[in-house]
Write a protein that holds these residues in place. Sequence first.
Motif, PDB file in Angstrom:
ATOM      1  N   THR A  11      69.474  22.292  29.951  1.00 42.46           N
ATOM      2  CA  THR A  11      70.473  21.257  30.208  1.00 42.46           C
ATOM      3  C   THR A  11      70.851  21.249  31.683  1.00 42.46           C
ATOM      4  O   THR A  11      70.968  20.187  32.302  1.00 42.46           O
ATOM      5  N   ARG A  12      71.025  22.412  32.264  1.00 40.61           N
ATOM      6  CA  ARG A  12      71.390  22.506  33.685  1.00 40.61           C
ATOM      7  C   ARG A  12      70.269  21.973  34.571  1.00 40.61           C
ATOM      8  O   ARG A  12      70.512  21.247  35.524  1.00 40.61           O
ATOM      9  N   LEU A  17      67.990  17.848  38.137  1.00 42.56           N
ATOM     10  CA  LEU A  17      66.932  16.876  38.348  1.00 42.56           C
ATOM     11  C   LEU A  17      67.474  15.450  38.389  1.00 42.56           C
ATOM     12  O   LEU A  17      67.073  14.640  39.217  1.00 42.56           O
ATOM     13  N   ARG A  18      68.410  15.153  37.531  1.00 45.41           N
ATOM     14  CA  ARG A  18      69.024  13.818  37.500  1.00 45.41           C
ATOM     15  C   ARG A  18      69.720  13.518  38.820  1.00 45.41           C
ATOM     16  O   ARG A  18      69.562  12.438  39.397  1.00 45.41           O
ATOM     17  N   ARG A  27      73.403  20.083  48.903  1.00 45.27           N
ATOM     18  CA  ARG A  27      74.801  20.508  48.931  1.00 45.27           C
ATOM     19  C   ARG A  27      75.638  19.728  47.914  1.00 45.27           C
ATOM     20  O   ARG A  27      76.453  20.294  47.192  1.00 45.27           O
ATOM     21  N   LEU A  28      75.416  18.413  47.827  1.00 44.73           N
ATOM     22  CA  LEU A  28      76.177  17.601  46.876  1.00 44.73           C
ATOM     23  C   LEU A  28      75.806  17.905  45.431  1.00 44.73           C
ATOM     24  O   LEU A  28      76.668  17.867  44.555  1.00 44.73           O
ATOM     25  N   ARG A  32      78.628  18.953  42.880  1.00 39.04           N
ATOM     26  CA  ARG A  32      78.832  18.129  41.688  1.00 39.04           C
ATOM     27  C   ARG A  32      78.739  18.956  40.416  1.00 39.04           C
ATOM     28  O   ARG A  32      79.481  18.729  39.463  1.00 39.04           O
ATOM     29  N   LEU A  33      77.824  19.932  40.404  1.00 39.10           N
ATOM     30  CA  LEU A  33      77.641  20.768  39.217  1.00 39.10           C
ATOM     31  C   LEU A  33      78.475  22.043  39.245  1.00 39.10           C
ATOM     32  O   LEU A  33      78.413  22.845  38.323  1.00 39.10           O
TER      33      LEU A  33
END
Length: 70
Positions: A11-12, A17-18, A27-28, A32-33
């Motif tokens: 899932t991660r 990848l998305r 970095r973003l 974001r995650l």
Amino acid sequence: MNEAPDVNLTTREMGVLRLLADGLSNRLIARRLDISEKARKNHLSGIYPKIGATDRTQAALYAQLVGLAD
């Protein structure tokens, strides 16, 4: 891309990848995650062989082909 890739992404990994396919910087993606940049790098290192990609561009194209990109 290599032939017959193993696409058993976690899932991660799918999340990484998305976001990569959506054009976010490394970095973003990490921000974001809510993961470290090292963790993001590790995820990408795991993704590439699973999808038969050798670099970020191939991974992004793969994500678009399988419908992971927005």
